[in-house]
Design a protein around this motif. Structure first.
Motif, PDB file in Angstrom:
ATOM      1  N   ASP A 154      34.394  53.954  27.097  1.00 32.32           N
ATOM      2  CA  ASP A 154      33.909  54.269  28.556  1.00 32.32           C
ATOM      3  C   ASP A 154      34.592  55.678  28.664  1.00 32.32           C
ATOM      4  O   ASP A 154      35.772  55.946  28.960  1.00 32.32           O
ATOM      5  N   CYS A 162      34.179  48.829  25.746  1.00 31.16           N
ATOM      6  CA  CYS A 162      33.476  47.849  26.667  1.00 31.16           C
ATOM      7  C   CYS A 162      32.369  47.383  25.874  1.00 31.16           C
ATOM      8  O   CYS A 162      31.532  48.129  25.352  1.00 31.16           O
ATOM      9  N   ARG A 230      39.374  45.181  36.682  1.00 30.74           N
ATOM     10  CA  ARG A 230      38.550  45.282  38.012  1.00 30.74           C
ATOM     11  C   ARG A 230      39.356  44.464  38.956  1.00 30.74           C
ATOM     12  O   ARG A 230      39.091  44.207  40.115  1.00 30.74           O
ATOM     13  N   HIS A 264      39.487  56.182  36.413  1.00 34.79           N
ATOM     14  CA  HIS A 264      38.661  55.615  37.203  1.00 34.79           C
ATOM     15  C   HIS A 264      39.084  54.144  37.627  1.00 34.79           C
ATOM     16  O   HIS A 264      38.725  53.351  36.897  1.00 34.79           O
ATOM     17  N   LEU A 265      39.904  54.049  38.637  1.00 38.63           N
ATOM     18  CA  LEU A 265      40.457  52.526  38.977  1.00 38.63           C
ATOM     19  C   LEU A 265      39.297  51.929  39.594  1.00 38.63           C
ATOM     20  O   LEU A 265      39.424  50.913  39.967  1.00 38.63           O
TER      21      LEU A 265
HETATM   22  N1  MLY Z   1      38.813  50.403  37.857  1.00 45.03           N
HETATM   23  C1  MLY Z   1      37.563  50.681  37.530  1.00 45.03           C
HETATM   24  C2  MLY Z   1      37.411  50.434  36.103  1.00 45.03           C
HETATM   25  C3  MLY Z   1      35.711  50.619  35.631  1.00 45.03           C
HETATM   26  C4  MLY Z   1      35.693  50.479  34.363  1.00 45.03           C
HETATM   27  C5  MLY Z   1      34.240  50.534  33.796  1.00 45.03           C
HETATM   28  N2  MLY Z   1      33.932  50.350  32.556  1.00 45.03           N
HETATM   29  C6  MLY Z   1      34.495  49.081  31.992  1.00 45.03           C
HETATM   30  C7  MLY Z   1      32.592  50.653  32.388  1.00 45.03           C
HETATM   31  C8  MLY Z   1      36.604  50.040  38.498  1.00 45.03           C
HETATM   32  O1  MLY Z   1      36.930  48.592  38.728  1.00 45.03           O
HETATM   33  O2  MLY Z   1      35.449  50.213  39.140  1.00 45.03           O
END
Ligand code: MLY
Length: 265
Positions: A154, A162, A230, A264-265
């Motif tokens: 990612d 992923c 997530r 990117h949380l």
């Molecule tokens: N904290 C982010 C993580 C997104 C990760 C996306 N990848 C795995 C494609 C969220 O929950 O949006």
């Protein structure tokens, strides 16, 4: 272990075929990682590919190294495989007639670089040449096909790998889409990118694999684990909302959403 992501069950349930291993620029078996945290090496600056810099191993996950350029801050960390062609032992650059460069955004006065370099290398833990593994050969041509399954980095959260699907193919480029996530994380890249791995690579290399998102299959549940990002931070909407979308509707920030170190949380 029910609840943990499992490719076999997932492919049975959702269909799709793994991309053959011959599609990938990856060795038959994941390479051993003999690096240690704190070791220094030479790497090209991801933001300025023509300069070779000093980097320190600040983390690792299976055969991937988290690297930080000496003299840079901790917001530009990047990940490389131990068999990446742009990692070399300290001394390689000079041996080949080059000069080590300060990273883009060097924290100090450029004129202090020679002294800084001398200081950081004095008594440093240098990665021995035995840690560096020759880059695998490049497949002759792009043999990916639309719909094939793979494991992919990612790029907005480069510590994560992923489940993904080839969404499109155009000459030497492929479109990587992340299973269960709307387009926000998709990208185009060359077929021989080192960010692409065959199905099962994470399991054999000891690298965590993220579970897919929930698009179209709202009742898949995975057990809680540290690699599951997530749970708890997604609004109770039926579909995942990307951080990029959230930023627009909440507060504009000055942080660079696409910098390799930003999460990117
Ligand atoms: N904290 C982010 C993580 C997104 C990760 C996306 N990848 C795995 C494609 C969220 O929950 O949006």
């Amino acid at each position: 272990h029910p609840g943990i992501f499992n490719w076999t069950d997932y492919l049975t349930e959702h269909g799709g075929k793994p991309a053959p291993v011959t599609c990938f620029k990856q060795p038959a078996a994941p390479p051993p990682n003999n690096f240690c945290i704190g070791m220094k090496l030479e790497a090209s600056d991801p933001r300025n590919l023509t300069s070779t810099c000093i980097a320190t191993v600040v983390g690792m996950q299976g055969p991937r190294l988290r690297l930080r350029l000496d003299g840079s801050d901790n917001t530009n960390d990047f990940w490389r495989l131990v068999d990446s062609g742009d990692l070399h032992p300290i001394g390689y650059c000079e041996k080949n007639g080059g000069l080590l460069q300060p990273p883009l955004g060097f924290r100090m006065n450029p004129s202090s670089w020679p002294h800084y370099l001398q200081k950081i290398l004095n008594g440093a833990l240098l990665a021995p040449s035995s840690c560096f593994i020759k880059e695998p050969p490049t497949p002759q041509r792009n043999t990916f096909q639309v719909g094939m399954k793979l494991e992919a980095v990612d790029r907005k959260n480069p510590h994560l790998i992923c489940p993904a699907t080839i969404g499109a193919v155009n000459k030497d480029q492929i479109h990587v889409t992340f299973d269960g996530w709307r387009g926000a994380f998709d990208y185009w890249c060359r077929y021989d990118s080192r960010d692409l791995f065959p199905v099962g690579w994470c399991a054999t290399s000891g690298h965590p694999l993220q579970p897919p998102g929930h698009k179209g299959s709202s009742n898949i549940k995975y057990s809680k684990g540290e690699q599951i990002m997530r749970s708890g931070n997604v609004a109770p909407s039926p579909l995942p909302v990307s951080n990029a979308q959230l930023t627009i509707t909440t507060k504009p920030t000055s942080t660079n959403q696409n910098s390799p170190g930003s999460s990117h949380l």
